[in-house]
Motif scaffolding. Structure first.
Motif, PDB file in Angstrom:
ATOM      1  N   UNK A 124       0.494  -1.130   0.026  1.00  0.00           N
ATOM      2  CA  UNK A 124       0.251  -0.329   0.041  1.00  0.00           C
ATOM      3  C   UNK A 124       0.640   1.262  -0.160  1.00  0.00           C
ATOM      4  N   UNK A 125      -0.168   2.390  -0.029  1.00  0.00           N
ATOM      5  CA  UNK A 125       0.860   3.333  -0.664  1.00  0.00           C
ATOM      6  C   UNK A 125       1.472   4.442   1.236  1.00  0.00           C
ATOM      7  N   UNK A 126       0.637   3.932   2.056  1.00  0.00           N
ATOM      8  CA  UNK A 126       1.418   4.412   3.130  1.00  0.00           C
ATOM      9  C   UNK A 126       2.742   4.034   3.790  1.00  0.00           C
ATOM     10  N   UNK A 127       2.792   3.033   3.508  1.00  0.00           N
ATOM     11  CA  UNK A 127       4.941   1.965   4.261  1.00  0.00           C
ATOM     12  C   UNK A 127       5.452   1.502   2.907  1.00  0.00           C
ATOM     13  N   UNK A 128       5.413   2.390   1.633  1.00  0.00           N
ATOM     14  CA  UNK A 128       6.352   1.867   0.503  1.00  0.00           C
ATOM     15  C   UNK A 128       7.454   2.925   0.749  1.00  0.00           C
ATOM     16  N   UNK A 129       7.451   4.023   1.086  1.00  0.00           N
ATOM     17  CA  UNK A 129       8.304   5.088   0.346  1.00  0.00           C
ATOM     18  C   UNK A 129       8.388   5.572   1.785  1.00  0.00           C
TER      19      UNK A 129
ATOM     20  N   UNK B 273       0.213  10.562  -7.199  1.00  0.00           N
ATOM     21  CA  UNK B 273       0.147  11.660  -6.460  1.00  0.00           C
ATOM     22  C   UNK B 273       0.214  11.372  -5.276  1.00  0.00           C
ATOM     23  N   UNK B 274       0.296   9.359  -5.146  1.00  0.00           N
ATOM     24  CA  UNK B 274       0.355   8.461  -3.976  1.00  0.00           C
ATOM     25  C   UNK B 274       1.975   7.785  -4.474  1.00  0.00           C
ATOM     26  N   UNK B 275       2.383   7.604  -3.419  1.00  0.00           N
ATOM     27  CA  UNK B 275       3.748   6.574  -3.052  1.00  0.00           C
ATOM     28  C   UNK B 275       3.296   5.360  -4.126  1.00  0.00           C
ATOM     29  N   UNK B 276       1.816   4.608  -3.946  1.00  0.00           N
ATOM     30  CA  UNK B 276       1.795   3.486  -3.878  1.00  0.00           C
ATOM     31  C   UNK B 276       0.844   2.765  -5.127  1.00  0.00           C
TER      32      UNK B 276
END
Length: 850
Positions: free
Chosen positions: A646-651, A824-827
């Motif tokens: 998911x987007x929160x814990x990728x980047x 707009x979102x990391x992943x």
């Protein structure tokens, strides 16, 4: 034992049962009345010099006032103590001994004060500000006028501290009154501050430096009782309360260096604004860990220089509680509200509060309520937003005039004139200054360390002999006899024993443990290097890879192998932090500032959590050297990797750190295997070049066979900014990448049986290793094109930073890129979509570029 009474002029006679009963009842009634005022008296205290904070009637106190049972004498006494110029919140403290200690001091007779000393400070504070106003009209200075009793308060605090064994005050404050504190508390010569207004030698700070009311200062203060205390005013940006954890962290480092008695020797003090204290979350974070083992400093003295206004915002719009200080009620600590224009009360409360800190070892809050004579920065017109307040202020005399009259001083005009002449002479002297003054000196423990631009000569060997690694492994994988270890942890230690003896390749967790152990262990002629690591769940680690602390499963006894490496070893402290990012990162940055010998690390649970500490990163970690000439070796461990979670814990937002990188201010690395991580940590500790290090650590790669390393790589290698490709033959294409994607590219190459594509790992993104990368390009001279490959979207990651640099050294070969589409979102939040995207990236990397 019988009690007795004595008649006036007569002999003692046995007291009757009725008299004893009456005395008991009277004492009970007195305690009832005083109990009400101890609980609620602060609400009706007369705290504001301008009368703009009217008392808040409380029904229980009205009931006491209206009592018609002979108790009015007690009511008057209780109201005098608890509803005068002082209002104290302390009945929320659970410990009855602490409550009793406070009430005894409040209800006892006040000690005499040195009024002449206080008056001199008040005059100096106001005249200094007036001199600045006259000479540098239109310049921002953030005047202390309206709250000048801060100086006598600090004097009283320092006096108590000196009597209690303090050798240094570590002080953090924002800009309100800072210049006044620099010359009157840090005792810098006034011409140095005036020279800042003259802006001498501007070429010395081109592109760097900071404004005068942010810079730090050091000096020596002599207390009323003759003790000398070193003053350390910490540099601070306009992110107001961001200095709080930095100050506390710096204090903890100084206390740790001192060893036994350190909490008495080094006193932290924070001066807050009322709006910032209530409004900035980092204040609550710093208060919250004040009593925790990894972060305690034996109590911080908090002083709120309360103007009842924030820039243009009224206090009723700043917080929902009656006082901004009531944030502190979440802690079991006292809050002393005091009218800033009752100087004697200010002096008394400052002493009581500091004595409390030394007695009980906790934080304490002094809410010093005054006003702000001018606009926020002296160039604003406050009558636009607070016309009634500023009408009252215009008609209100300076505090020194009020206090002089109270003391009966008749020659105050002569005193003012003499001090004014003193500051005018200093101002004239400042006009002749040609070099920018440095208002602080660094401690001796910084003598062997330096910053500035990188030089290869700074490198130190980081390999460790095989025999020593095996010996360290034995210490890391054993525990006391009779220790009941968890079966899963026992198996992990058995695996680590095989890794550390060369039977199996090492993973990141074991490589880190060996790096730490090799640092804390003393070597002949050299002391060990302390290690301090903190973060959320860092003792076990988010991904179950560290297990620095072993726990007996029967009685929860702790055993930390890293503290049992060798006799006389350096400290190794690994703490689980509070659920805080900005507060804890700021603390560790501060700690690194006063323990340059140590390897100090902050670990994010996931790399993107560092976002919440962005002000600390921007203002301290990345800019501290450029703005203030202050170095730090803080390490940020930020887990990073695209794995369909998911987007929160990728980047961990590589792009943000690269954007902040300039003039070799930081190091940005992503070690792709365990040995590289080992050498990177040791390099950071062993080099004397002190720069913050940002490490994008792995998640799935922590145990992936492709990222493991043989034990031999810890013995002879050093950290390699670029890992060359030794497998490709007559390469037609060069793929450059960093981190996890490189291992996936190598696996894809093996599946394709493609030996014509070279895959280069860029382990250090900043400072950019141009020489090493150029050499690798030249080694693959037959390659037709160069491709930067990243997992991140095209508007993120290292792409924007890498392309121009790769083109510069590509020797006219085309440079392409493979990446996710801009987003707009990391992943993505879909694991299946992630898998499709990842396969597409791998396929494109091996596709001929047009």
């Amino acid at each position: 034992m019988a009690t007795s009474t004595r008649k006036p002029g007569g002999s003692a006679t046995p007291a009757s049962a009725g008299n004893v009963s009456k005395l008991v009842a009277q004492n009970h009634e007195r305690e009832r009345v005083f109990g009400l005022f101890r609980q609620f008296g602060y609400l009706e205290a007369e705290l504001n010099p301008l009368g703009l904070l009217p008392p808040q009637p409380h029904p229980d106190l009205r009931f006491a006032d209206d009592a018609d049972n002979g108790d009015n004498e007690w009511v008057r006494e209780a109201r005098r103590i608890y509803c005068g110029s002082v209002g104290v919140e302390f009945m929320h403290i659970a410990d009855p001994e602490r409550r009793r200690w406070i009430q005894e001091r409040l209800e006892g007779e006040p000690a005499p004060v040195d009024g002449d000393r206080a008056l001199d400070m008040l005059v100096r504070a106001d005249v200094f500000e007036q001199t600045l106003q006259q000479r540098y009209l239109g310049n921002k200075r953030f005047s202390l006028e309206g709250n000048t009793s801060l100086l006598p308060a600090l004097d009283a605090i320092l006096d108590v501290a000196g009597e209690s064994g303090a050798v240094e005050l570590v002080m953090g404050m924002s800009h309100r009154g800072r210049l006044n504190v620099i010359i009157h508390v840090a005792k810098r010569p006034p011409e140095q501050v005036f020279a800042e207004f003259e802006d001498v030698d501007p070429r010395s700070v081109l592109g760097s430096g900071d404004v005068k009311y942010h810079i730090g200062a050091t000096g020596e203060y002599t207390t009323r009782s003759g003790k000398n205390i070193h003053i350390h005013l910490v540099s601070n940006p306009s992110h107001l309360e961001a200095v709080n954890p930095v100050t506390v962290g710096r204090t903890r480092a100084k206390q740790d260096r001192a060893g036994e008695g350190g909490t008495a020797k080094y006193l932290p003090l924070l001066v807050h604004g009322d709006a910032a204290f209530a409004g900035q979350g980092i204040t609550a974070e710093t208060l919250n860990y004040a009593g925790l083992a990894g972060y305690t400093v034996g109590g911080t003295v908090h002083v709120i220089a309360n103007n009842l206004i924030g820039f243009t915002t009224n206090c009723r719009e700043e917080h929902t509680s009656r006082f901004s200080a009531q944030l502190g009620r979440r802690q079991s600590i006292p809050i002393f509200h005091v009218n800033g224009e009752d100087v004697d009360a200010v002096l008394r409360i400052a002493r009581i509060a500091t004595e409390y800190r030394y007695k009980f070892g906790t934080d304490v809050i002094i809410d010093l309520i005054g006003y702000r004579r001018h606009g926020h920065s002296e160039v604003d017109d406050p009558t636009v937003t607070q016309p009634l307040m500023y009408k009252a202020i215009k008609e209100h005399p300076p505090l020194y005039q009020i206090y002089a009259k109270q003391l009966g001083v008749e020659n105050i005009a002569e005193q003012v004139s003499a001090i004014k002449s003193e500051y005018e002479a200093a101002q004239k002297s400042a006009t002749q200054v040609t070099k920018k003054p440095l208002m602080r000196s660094l401690p001796k423990y910084w003598d062997g360390y330096f910053g500035g631009r990188y030089n290869p000569e700074y490198e130190q060997p980081t390999g460790v002999a095989r025999e020593e690694l095996i010996a360290l492994t034995e210490r890391l994988t054993t525990y006391p006899e009779g220790f009941h270890i968890h079966p899963k942890v026992k198996k992990l230690l058995e695996q680590r024993e095989e890794m550390g003896t060369g039977k199996k390749p090492l993973d990141y967790g074991m490589a880190e443990a060996l790096a730490f152990a090799s640092l804390v262990k003393p070597n002949p002629g050299k002391q060990g290097i302390p290690v301090r690591l903190s973060g959320q769940d860092s003792r076990r680690a988010t991904f179950n890879q560290r297990h620095s602390m072993l726990l007996d499963i029967e009685d929860e006894t702790e055993y930390v192998p890293l503290r049992h490496i060798a006799p006389g070893q350096a400290a190794c402290d690994i703490y689980n932090s509070t659920l805080s990012e900005a507060g804890v990162m700021g603390f560790e940055y501060g700690y690194s500032r006063d323990y340059p010998e140590a390897l100090v690390l902050w670990e994010a649970q996931f790399g993107d959590f560092a976002n919440v500490a962005q002000a600390v990163i921007d203002q301290f970690v990345c800019a501290g050297e450029d703005k203030w000439g202050l170095l730090s070796g803080l390490v940020l461990l930020l887990p990073h990797g695209y794995e369909g979670q998911g987007p929160e814990h990728s980047s961990a937002r590589i792009e943000r750190f690269l954007q902040l990188a300039a003039r070799d201010n930081i190091q940005i690395c992503q070690p792709s295997n365990a040995a590289q991580y080992f050498h990177l940590l040791r390099r950071q500790a062993l080099r004397k070049w002190r720069k913050p290090l940002v490490v994008f650590t792995p998640k799935s790669m922590l145990r992936n066979p492709d990222a493991l390393s043989p034990l031999e790589d810890l013995t002879h290698q050093k950290f390699l900014p670029v890992i060359p490709d030794t497998e490709a033959q007559d390469a037609k294409r060069i793929l450059i990448c960093t981190g996890k994607i490189g291992h996936e590219l190598r696996a894809e190459r093996q599946k394709r049986k493609d030996l014509s594509t070279a895959i280069i790992f860029l382990e250090q993104m900043y400072p950019f290793p141009e020489a090493e990368l150029t050499a690798e390009f030249e080694r693959h001279a037959s390659a037709r094109d160069i491709v930067w490959v990243q997992e991140e979207p095209s508007n993120m990651g290292a792409l924007f930073y890498m392309l121009p640099r790769l083109k510069r050294i590509a020797n006219d070969r085309p440079v392409f890129s493979v990446k996710r589409s801009a987003s707009a979102s990391p992943a993505t939040g879909s694991a299946k979509a992630h898998e499709v995207e990842q396969k597409t990236i791998l396929a494109l990397a091996f596709t001929t570029q047009d």
